[in-house]
Design a protein around this motif. Structure first.
Motif, mmCIF file in Angstrom:
data_model
loop_
_atom_site.group_PDB
_atom_site.id
_atom_site.type_symbol
_atom_site.label_atom_id
_atom_site.label_comp_id
_atom_site.label_asym_id
_atom_site.label_seq_id
_atom_site.Cartn_x
_atom_site.Cartn_y
_atom_site.Cartn_z
ATOM 1 N N SER A 12 12.609 -14.342 47.745
ATOM 2 C CA SER A 12 11.564 -14.687 46.772
ATOM 3 C C SER A 12 11.453 -13.659 45.644
ATOM 4 N N GLU A 57 9.807 -14.340 40.926
ATOM 5 C CA GLU A 57 10.594 -15.129 41.870
ATOM 6 C C GLU A 57 11.554 -16.084 41.179
ATOM 7 N N ASN A 88 17.719 -16.249 50.544
ATOM 8 C CA ASN A 88 17.137 -17.551 50.204
ATOM 9 C C ASN A 88 18.171 -18.660 50.074
ATOM 10 N N PHE A 123 6.698 -23.268 46.681
ATOM 11 C CA PHE A 123 7.727 -22.353 47.150
ATOM 12 C C PHE A 123 9.066 -22.742 46.532
#
Length: 278
Positions: A12, A57, A88, A123
């Motif tokens: 992130s 992010e 990620n 997200f």
């Protein structure tokens, strides 16, 4: 086989935090040595610290994708098979671009197919597959070298047992192939029918059943055990041309006994053996 292990240690937007510690923990856990003992020529490439604003992010996430794309393209040019170890899932978009993949098998407990309009939590990593098929963040995705949105009919989503209601509705409207882990190799024929020739395999390690292997704090009940996931990966490798692999979402803080690195090492060894038999 000549391999390039590409490390993208971000979570992130943060460098070497949370999931971002996973790539180095896998290396420290001996996967390079295990691969070398099985006859592979392994080069390790770390993208390092990326971007001027590491705490942003979105900006950093796509900067990581750009760096991964460049590294993956260089690996392919050198005749090396690229394996991206990332924090990620979004990093897989860079790998797909750099490998010039025309399809993807996305193995994850989550769908990762939210968009900014559908996401409940906002997200970014939960939008990774949506980015891959061109549903969102289009200008930033276009900044990734060689990025081209994938046709949803050339995507297979495996497991995805933890979906937000908007993701379920969106998936119902798309021709993405859905499969359970045990059935995925048998469903590859549908990708072949779509004319694919270069497939990227993405494995989010939290697809594992947390009762058999805990990889992070987000893992939901259910999912495959390590043997089942390894068998699936090998089945995919034997069934369709796989040109690259990403492994993501390992947080060593939730692996007190360091069980994950040897599991990943065995998965890679068997997967590459299956790939070499084609």
């Amino acid at each position: 086989m000549k391999l390039s292990l590409i490390l993208a240690p971000y979570d992130s937007g943060h460098y070497h935090v949370g999931f971002g510690q996973g790539p180095e923990a896998l290396i420290s856990g001996g996967i390079v040595e295990a691969l070398a003992l099985n006859g592979h020529d392994v080069a390790v490439e770390d993208i390092g610290q990326i971007g001027e604003s590491p705490r942003r992010e979105i900006a950093t996430g796509f900067a990581v994708c750009r760096a991964v794309s460049i590294k993956a393209d260089a690996a392919v040019s050198e005749g090396r098979f690229p394996i991206v170890l990332a924090g990620n899932c979004l990093s897989a978009i860079g790998a797909v671009a750099g490998e010039a993949a025309d399809s993807i098998v996305w193995v994850d407990q989550h769908g990762d197919i939210n968009t900014p309009e559908t996401s409940i939590h906002g997200f970014l990593d939960g939008m990774a597959l949506a980015v891959a098929i061109g549903l969102c963040w289009k200008p930033l995705a276009a900044s990734i070298p060689d990025f081209r949105p994938l046709n949803p009919a050339r995507c297979m989503l495996v497991d995805a047992r933890d979906l937000d209601p908007p993701e379920k509705r969106l998936l119902e409207s798309l021709p993405i192939i859905r499969a359970a882990v045990r059935d995925a190799p048998g469903e590859v024929g549908k990708l072949k029918a779509a004319g694919v020739s270069r497939t990227h395999l993405h494995l989010d390690l939290d697809v594992h059943d947390p009762d058999t292997l805990q990889v992070n704090r987000y893992a939901a009940p259910g999912g495959p055990n390590p043997d089942q996931l390894r068998q699936m990966a090998c089945g995919i490798a034997r069934s369709i041309p796989v040109v690259g692999l990403t492994l993501t979402a390992y947080d060593p803080a939730f692996d007190a006994k360091a069980e994950v690195p040897p599991v990943v090492g065995r998965l890679l060894i068997d997967f590459l053996a299956a790939l070499e038999r084609i």
